[in-house]
Design an enzyme around this catalytic site. Structure first.
Site, short mmCIF file in Angstrom:
data_model
loop_
_atom_site.label_atom_id
_atom_site.label_comp_id
_atom_site.label_asym_id
_atom_site.label_seq_id
_atom_site.Cartn_x
_atom_site.Cartn_y
_atom_site.Cartn_z
N ASP A 210 59.80 -5.66 85.25
CA ASP A 210 60.63 -4.76 86.13
C ASP A 210 60.12 -3.47 86.18
OD1 ASP A 210 63.08 -4.20 87.32
OD2 ASP A 210 64.10 -4.50 85.89
N LYS A 211 60.73 -2.67 87.15
CA LYS A 211 60.52 -1.44 87.30
C LYS A 211 61.96 -0.66 87.25
CE LYS A 211 61.05 0.74 91.18
NZ LYS A 211 62.18 1.29 91.87
N HIS A 212 61.55 0.83 87.01
CA HIS A 212 62.82 1.66 86.97
C HIS A 212 62.46 2.96 87.81
CE1 HIS A 212 66.47 3.67 85.79
NE2 HIS A 212 65.72 4.76 85.38
N SER A 213 63.33 3.42 88.58
CA SER A 213 63.03 4.71 89.40
C SER A 213 64.13 5.78 89.17
CB SER A 213 63.01 4.31 90.94
OG SER A 213 63.02 5.55 91.85
N THR B 162 70.16 1.05 95.03
CA THR B 162 69.64 -0.65 95.57
C THR B 162 70.81 -1.31 95.81
OG1 THR B 162 67.55 -0.41 94.35
CG2 THR B 162 68.13 -2.48 94.94
N ARG C 31 78.91 11.66 77.59
CA ARG C 31 78.06 12.76 77.94
C ARG C 31 78.58 13.46 79.21
NH1 ARG C 31 73.23 9.19 79.06
NH2 ARG C 31 72.25 11.28 79.81
N SER D 251 69.47 5.57 77.25
CA SER D 251 70.42 5.14 78.28
C SER D 251 69.68 3.96 79.14
CB SER D 251 71.07 6.09 79.05
OG SER D 251 71.99 5.55 79.97
N LYS E 28 69.18 -0.62 78.59
CA LYS E 28 69.52 -1.57 79.63
C LYS E 28 68.44 -2.60 80.04
CE LYS E 28 71.41 1.40 82.26
NZ LYS E 28 72.04 2.80 81.70
N LYS E 29 67.18 -1.73 80.11
CA LYS E 29 65.91 -2.77 80.43
C LYS E 29 65.43 -3.51 79.39
CE LYS E 29 65.23 -1.11 84.55
NZ LYS E 29 65.60 -1.86 85.58
#
Length: 449
Positions: A83-86, A123, A171, A186, A190-191
């Protein structure tokens, strides 16, 4: 939360001592059970803000938050789970095309995405502009979709890293949203709950990014890589430019339409193509689907040219409730705004600067994003055909096309968009990919599995 244990933990963090795995798991358990009082959790968050956390300590917190809920397992999936995260941007539709590309190359992509944050797009909001598309799926449905199609894109469920949801809310009211160790835990909790075997990060920097300064982006990217690897997840990061929109469109249905064009092999902005392929190369190599960057690029090009990536996207849309023939005639399904008008150049010269955040705010103001959680999204509005930095223009040339719900909204949008473009005598467009990061302490990779 027992008072004596809470005080011991808070004193240790206050005094700059690293918290142990046992302490952090105990804390997260108290978050989930409700035994922790808000005052105690607020004190903990502020102590972390003031004192920071080391990579090992962050890995323990991240894993404890991961284990606070469901951890997805993909047993016997015949390929790497990636997967990716931006960190978010304007006109950033990378996920929509990267996921099917990687799936077409043999990867399995269980992508759990988010909605728009501030002036940046989300997304899930983009995909929900497709009629019937559902971003909420059961675990059994996700398992079936991943095995059949190689991908899905859904939202976070209430059972995925639930400790993060409570801590994030605190937070927000304790002034610790910008705390780097808390951001890292955080994102990665999740990832890691996705059951990944490889992750690539797209860390945006520039005037349209959440992290405007390069040094901020580099620090966050390095911390994410270090903690991911310490937690057992192979990870790399690219620092990429957000001093102009990544694609030429911004807005939910408009970005989906551009993703369709990309996957069908139509002409797309070179910047978008390059970022997608650079991230894809990282994932294919991390997942050992390619031996090097050149081999990975060849596979990605072949998946695009053959139509295999487009087919994966079509299967995903149908599996998640969208039209079965969406890729054949997307224009029949994607909503179109009733009013379109053109923003024109006020002078001759070169587009020397674009205030990308201002563009994003204007698009959100049209209704493409939210200012409050209850706000309704208009999937049709946004901008398209946006010029790039360095483009030569003469007075009256189009800078972009605005898509609005009414004539009044369109005129107001043009007023907000016009100051975002600076026309000068010359321009030096920024680099697209500034650097690649990987964990500095790779030896920790297996330490905290």
């Amino acid at each position: 939360m027992r008072v004596t244990d809470a005080l011991s933990l808070l004193r240790d963090k206050r005094d700059g001592k690293p918290l142990s795995r046992k302490q952090l798991y105990w804390l997260v358990d108290a978050v989930i059970s409700g035994a922790a009082e808000e005052a105690q959790l607020g004190a903990f968050l502020m102590a972390v803000y003031q004192r920071g956390m080391g990579a090992e300590e962050q890995a323990h917190l991240t894993l404890a938050m991961r284990d606070s809920g469901t951890v997805l397992r993909w047993r016997d999936v015949p390929g790497p789970v990636l997967d990716k995260h931006s960190t978010g941007g304007v006109g950033d539709l990378v996920s929509l095309v990267l996921a099917p590309l990687v799936a077409a190359c043999g990867g399995y992509v269980p992508m759990i995405s988010g909605r728009g944050l501030g002036h940046t797009g989300g997304t899930l909001d983009k995909l929900e502009s497709i009629p019937g598309f559902s971003t909420q799926q059961s675990e059994s449905a996700m398992d079936d979709m991943l095995r059949r199609n190689g991908l899905f894109i859904v939202g976070q469920s209430a059972t995925l890293a639930p400790a993060d949801q409570r801590l994030y809310a605190l937070r927000d009211i304790t002034g610790t949203v910008s705390c780097q160790p808390l951001i890292v835990s955080s994102i990665l909790s999740k990832k890691l709950a996705e059951g990944l075997q490889g992750l690539v990060l797209d860390i945006k920097t520039g005037n349209g990014a959440i992290l405007r300064q390069h040094a901020e982006a580099e620090a966050l990217g390095q911390a994410l890589c270090n903690v991911a690897v310490a937690a057992g997840l192979p990870c790399s990061a690219l620092i990429t430019d957000m001093n102009q929109p990544l694609g030429s469109s911004a807005g939910n249905a408009l970005e989906v339409a551009m993703a369709v064009d990309f996957l069908r092999g139509h002409e797309v902005p070179e910047r978008l193509h390059e970022v997608v392929f650079a991230l894809g190369e990282e994932l294919l190599q991390t997942g050992r689907l390619a031996a090097d960057a050149a081999g990975a690029r060849d596979q990605l090009e072949a998946a695009l040219a053959s139509g295999a990536a487009a087919e994966r996207f079509a299967r995903m849309v149908a599996a998640q409730g969208g039209p079965g023939d969406f890729m054949d005639r997307p224009e029949a399904y994607l909503p179109a705004a009733p009013v379109q008008c053109v923003l024109r150049a006020s002078d001759d010269g070169v587009v020397s600067r674009i205030d990308t955040q201002q563009l994003g705010e204007a698009v959100r103001g049209l209704g493409a994003g939210r200012r409050q959680a209850r706000d309704r999204i208009d999937p049709a509005v946004g901008i398209s055909a946006c010029v790039q930095l360095g483009s030569s223009v003469t007075r009256g040339d189009p800078l972009l096309t605005l898509h609005a719900a009414s004539e009044a909204q369109a005129q107001e949008g043009l007023k907000k968009l016009a100051p975002a473009f600076m026309i000068g005598a010359q321009s030096s467009p920024p680099r697209l990919i500034y650097q690649r990061l990987q964990a500095q302490t790779a030896a920790q990779e297996a330490s905290f599995r």
